[in-house]
Design a protein around this motif. Structure first.
Motif, short mmCIF file in Angstrom:
data_model
loop_
_atom_site.label_atom_id
_atom_site.label_comp_id
_atom_site.label_asym_id
_atom_site.label_seq_id
_atom_site.Cartn_x
_atom_site.Cartn_y
_atom_site.Cartn_z
N UNK A 173 46.76 33.24 91.14
CA UNK A 173 47.42 33.88 92.27
C UNK A 173 46.46 34.55 93.24
N UNK A 174 46.90 34.72 94.47
CA UNK A 174 46.10 35.42 95.49
C UNK A 174 45.88 36.87 95.07
N UNK A 175 44.72 37.40 95.44
CA UNK A 175 44.38 38.76 95.07
C UNK A 175 45.18 39.79 95.85
N UNK A 176 45.75 40.75 95.14
CA UNK A 176 46.41 41.89 95.77
C UNK A 176 45.91 43.17 95.10
N UNK A 177 45.54 44.16 95.92
CA UNK A 177 45.07 45.44 95.40
C UNK A 177 46.16 46.50 95.59
N UNK A 178 46.42 47.23 94.52
CA UNK A 178 47.37 48.34 94.54
C UNK A 178 46.56 49.63 94.55
N UNK A 198 40.86 31.60 101.87
CA UNK A 198 41.92 30.74 101.33
C UNK A 198 43.29 31.23 101.79
N UNK A 199 43.55 32.52 101.63
CA UNK A 199 44.86 33.06 101.99
C UNK A 199 45.10 32.95 103.48
N UNK A 200 44.08 33.24 104.30
CA UNK A 200 44.24 33.20 105.75
C UNK A 200 44.62 31.78 106.20
N UNK A 201 43.96 30.77 105.64
CA UNK A 201 44.26 29.39 106.04
C UNK A 201 45.64 28.95 105.56
N UNK A 240 36.73 24.40 103.98
CA UNK A 240 36.35 24.88 102.66
C UNK A 240 34.91 25.37 102.61
N UNK A 241 34.27 25.50 103.77
CA UNK A 241 32.86 25.87 103.79
C UNK A 241 32.64 27.35 103.58
N UNK A 242 33.67 28.15 103.67
CA UNK A 242 33.51 29.60 103.60
C UNK A 242 34.23 30.20 102.40
N UNK A 243 34.31 29.42 101.33
CA UNK A 243 34.85 29.95 100.09
C UNK A 243 36.28 29.54 99.83
N UNK A 244 36.59 29.41 98.54
CA UNK A 244 37.94 29.02 98.11
C UNK A 244 38.51 30.02 97.10
N UNK A 245 37.84 31.15 96.90
CA UNK A 245 38.25 32.08 95.85
C UNK A 245 39.44 32.93 96.22
N UNK A 246 40.01 33.58 95.20
CA UNK A 246 41.21 34.40 95.37
C UNK A 246 40.94 35.90 95.25
N UNK A 247 39.76 36.29 94.80
CA UNK A 247 39.36 37.71 94.74
C UNK A 247 40.38 38.57 94.01
N UNK A 248 40.91 38.08 92.87
CA UNK A 248 42.03 38.77 92.23
C UNK A 248 41.68 39.48 90.92
N UNK A 249 40.40 39.46 90.50
CA UNK A 249 40.08 39.95 89.15
C UNK A 249 39.42 41.33 89.16
N UNK A 259 34.44 46.23 96.55
CA UNK A 259 34.32 44.78 96.48
C UNK A 259 35.37 44.22 95.52
N UNK A 260 36.14 43.25 96.01
CA UNK A 260 37.12 42.54 95.19
C UNK A 260 36.54 41.19 94.83
N UNK A 261 36.67 40.79 93.55
CA UNK A 261 35.92 39.63 93.07
C UNK A 261 36.74 38.71 92.18
N UNK A 262 36.41 37.44 92.26
CA UNK A 262 36.73 36.44 91.25
C UNK A 262 35.54 35.51 91.21
N UNK A 263 35.23 34.96 90.03
CA UNK A 263 33.89 34.38 89.87
C UNK A 263 33.64 33.05 90.58
N UNK A 264 34.66 32.50 91.26
CA UNK A 264 34.42 31.24 91.95
C UNK A 264 34.01 31.44 93.41
N UNK A 265 33.71 32.68 93.81
CA UNK A 265 33.42 32.93 95.22
C UNK A 265 32.55 34.18 95.36
N UNK A 266 32.13 34.44 96.59
CA UNK A 266 31.47 35.70 96.90
C UNK A 266 32.50 36.84 96.82
N UNK A 267 32.03 38.08 96.71
CA UNK A 267 32.97 39.21 96.76
C UNK A 267 33.57 39.35 98.16
N UNK A 268 34.67 40.10 98.23
CA UNK A 268 35.28 40.47 99.51
C UNK A 268 35.22 41.98 99.67
#
Length: 602
Positions: A173-178, A198-201, A240-249, A259-268
């Motif tokens: 799922x897409x990353x959401x911060x509470x 990913x979410x923006x596109x 897809x050149x600027x990342x495909x991660x969800x930053x949900x972990x 920084x919000x992170x998931x290991x398939x991408x750079x942090x956000x």
């Protein structure tokens, strides 16, 4: 953040050549060629309303079998739809062809989805998504929030913007911060999506279009989805050149940045506003120094202030690299860690002098995917081991590998430290069996046993022991130690009691030296997530390791309400509960940003 799908993609000067035609043709041919079973006629998903996370689906407990979730209303769904991108005729034709192929894949995939990939299971009940919420102030508080708690508690999680069209795993799922902002005994709440590329596109297009890393990328259809995805990229339909991660972990606050992170991408990088709201600043590459993904659990050394991290790659060497950042964000040169097989590595540990690297038996094997299986698998023939790399190393020449005892796969490591008198490094983790349980859906027999593993760096010997006695044994996963003692000998760990898996019925305070366990249970049909330990900002003369508070989000499945509970870490007595204005789905990891740091954000 710049939109990847802009009006420039509609340019009449779109660069088309034979290579694009060949690749797209291969994608279509491969995707349709393996459909040996007849395609059953299913409703045309393209003609349905595409739903998004704008209200809370019905109340289901986490089921053993799939359940039908109700559709989200037309009015709510319409709020998520945007005007389609302006494509030229060639792109429109390609898009229609790719949509036909995707529908064929969906018809094939959705025939018999196992429960670990079935969205009706994976995001049912309080795993279902919720909408964003702007800041709600002056929340009801029962009890009294301790005066020393002043800042923002944040917790990350997976929250898909759109209903999945095919297979979906909870981690997809897409990353959401509470965010719960606390000060002066009062509290406010907000939750926001991390605005990943990913979410923006997908929001611009109006539906999910990026492949789901776990739920969809397995077997022949997974290969076809990848080919379809990159073919869309070649035609300029997605970027897809600027990342495909969800930053949900993971979440970490470092050098003035959340920084919000998931290991398939750079942090956000996500900013916390003065009102307690959240705004995504963008994908963060540490001022141009980081060009590879980073695992979701980097470690901050409490003495030096350095941040240590790993990056893994499962398609080509180097499969694993290590790097670190100085407190002001300057990156060290990458160090290649010599591993022969790409390993799934969600977490690692540090000590005063070493980076502790697990090289275990859950690996990536793309050949299995080609043969129709999952690329993530348990390799029983591989010998598990841990690597010990000096923190100040400039290459891997001084890396020490020590074989690990059997059944020591840890999805998370809670801490590690050195015992110099015996030349040993002690690693504390929750050993999970079967090791690939999280991915294969066999939760009935899953065990997560809190374990001490000792490695002698001189003799190469290793040994393991369960910390909690057999009579008191429970599944313990997701939690932490006092973060001011990371890499140092610690006495206490605070871990979720993950029963019934994957829910947490409470948390445990475990004495790592004696094995004593004290449990805090949320109550009938009440479940929570990761217990976050927050030490007091000002310690008394008699400082204690457990002098602080446990913060945890708890959901009542009978009343369908969520709250933040604040528990005294010494005696496990509830100090305060903050009633939240909306349901908070069960999620992953959190952090706390002190109020004194907020004005100094980058």
């Amino acid at each position: 953040m710049a939109m990847a799908l802009s009006s420039s993609s509609a340019s009449p000067h779109f660069p088309f050549d034979r290579r694009l035609l060949e690749i797209s043709t291969v994608a279509m041919g491969f995707g349709l060629g393996f459909l040996t079973r007849p395609i059953r006629k299913k409703p045309n998903l393209r003609n349905e309303v595409i739903a998004c996370a704008l209200n809370s689906p019905s109340v289901f407990h986490y089921p053993k079998q799939p359940n039908k979730r109700p559709r989200i209303t037309e009015d709510d769904a319409s709020k998520c739809r945007h005007r389609p991108p302006r494509w030229n005729l060639l792109q429109k034709g390609a898009s229609m062809a790719f949509d036909i192929l995707e529908q064929a894949l969906l018809n094939y995939d959705n025939l018999n989805l196992p429960k670990n990939f079935d969205p009706h299971v994976q995001i049912a009940g309080n795993y279902a998504p919720v909408p964003e919420q702007s800041v709600s102030h002056s929340l009801p508080v029962t009890g009294a929030i301790p005066d020393c708690i002043n800042g923002v508690y944040l917790r990350n999680g997976a929250n898909p913007l759109f209903d999945p069209l095919g297979g979906h795993h909870l981690f997809d799922g897409d990353g959401m911060i509470h965010a719960v902002t606390i000060g002066g005994g009062c509290a406010s709440y907000a939750c926001r999506f991390t605005e990943t590329e990913r979410l923006v596109q997908e929001r611009s297009i109006g539906r999910p279009i990026f492949p789901k890393t776990i739920g969809e990328l397995h077997g022949h259809s997974g290969i076809a989805r990848l080919l379809l995805f990159y073919a869309r990229g070649l035609f300029g339909l997605i970027d897809h050149r600027h990342g495909t991660g969800v930053a949900n972990a993971g979440l970490v606050y470092f050098n003035g940045r959340l920084l919000a992170m998931s290991e398939e991408d750079l942090p956000y990088h996500v900013r916390i506003t003065p009102s307690g709201d959240l705004v995504t600043a963008g994908r963060y590459n540490f001022e141009g120094h980081l060009d590879s993904p980073m695992v979701a659990h980097p470690k901050i050394d409490p003495d030096s202030g350095e941040l240590f991290a790993l990056s893994y790659n499962f398609t080509h060497k180097p499969y694993l690299t290590h790097f670190r950042f100085s407190p002001d964000g300057k990156m060290s040169p990458k160090i290649e860690i010599p591993v022969e097989i790409p390993t799934m590595m969600h977490d690692f540990a540090i000590t005063e002098n070493f980076v502790v690297i697990p090289d275990q038996q859950v690996v990536f094997n793309l050949r299995k995917m080609i043969n129709g299986g999952s690329p993530v698998m348990y390799d029983e023939k591989k010998t598990p081991r841990f690597g010990f790399l000096p923190k100040n190393a400039t290459d891997s020449s001084n890396l020490i590998w020590v074989d690990s005892p059997a059944d020591t796969f840890c999805f998370h490591l809670w801490n590690a430290w050195e015992e110099t008198e015996s030349n040993e490094v002690v690693v504390i983790g929750s050993c999970m069996t079967p090791p690939d349980s999280i991915f294969n859906g066999q939760d009935e027999d899953l065990k997560a046993i809190l374990t001490e593993i000792r490695f002698n760096l001189v003799t190469g010997d290793s040994a393991r022991r369960p910390i909690v006695s057999k009579s008191e044994e429970v599944n313990l996963e997701v939690g932490m130690v006092n973060q001011s003692l990371v890499g140092r000998k610690t006495r206490y760990a605070y871990l979720a009691i993950t029963e019934p898996w994957p829910k947490a019925c409470g948390f445990a305070k475990v004495d790592l030296w004696s094995g004593e366990i004290k449990k805090y249970i949320y109550g009938d049909q009440r479940y929570g997530g990761e217990p976050y330990f927050l030490g007091r900002e000002v310690y008394s003369d008699c400082e204690r390791e457990d002098d602080g508070f446990i913060m945890v989000l708890v959901h009542d499945e009978k009343k369908w309400r969520s709250e933040l509970q604040i528990v005294n870490a010494i005696d496990l007595k509830l100090e305060a509960s903050v009633e939240l204005p909306t349901r908070v789905p069960y999620g992953f990891h959190g952090t706390f940003v002190h109020a004194s740091h907020l004005p100094h954000q980058a």
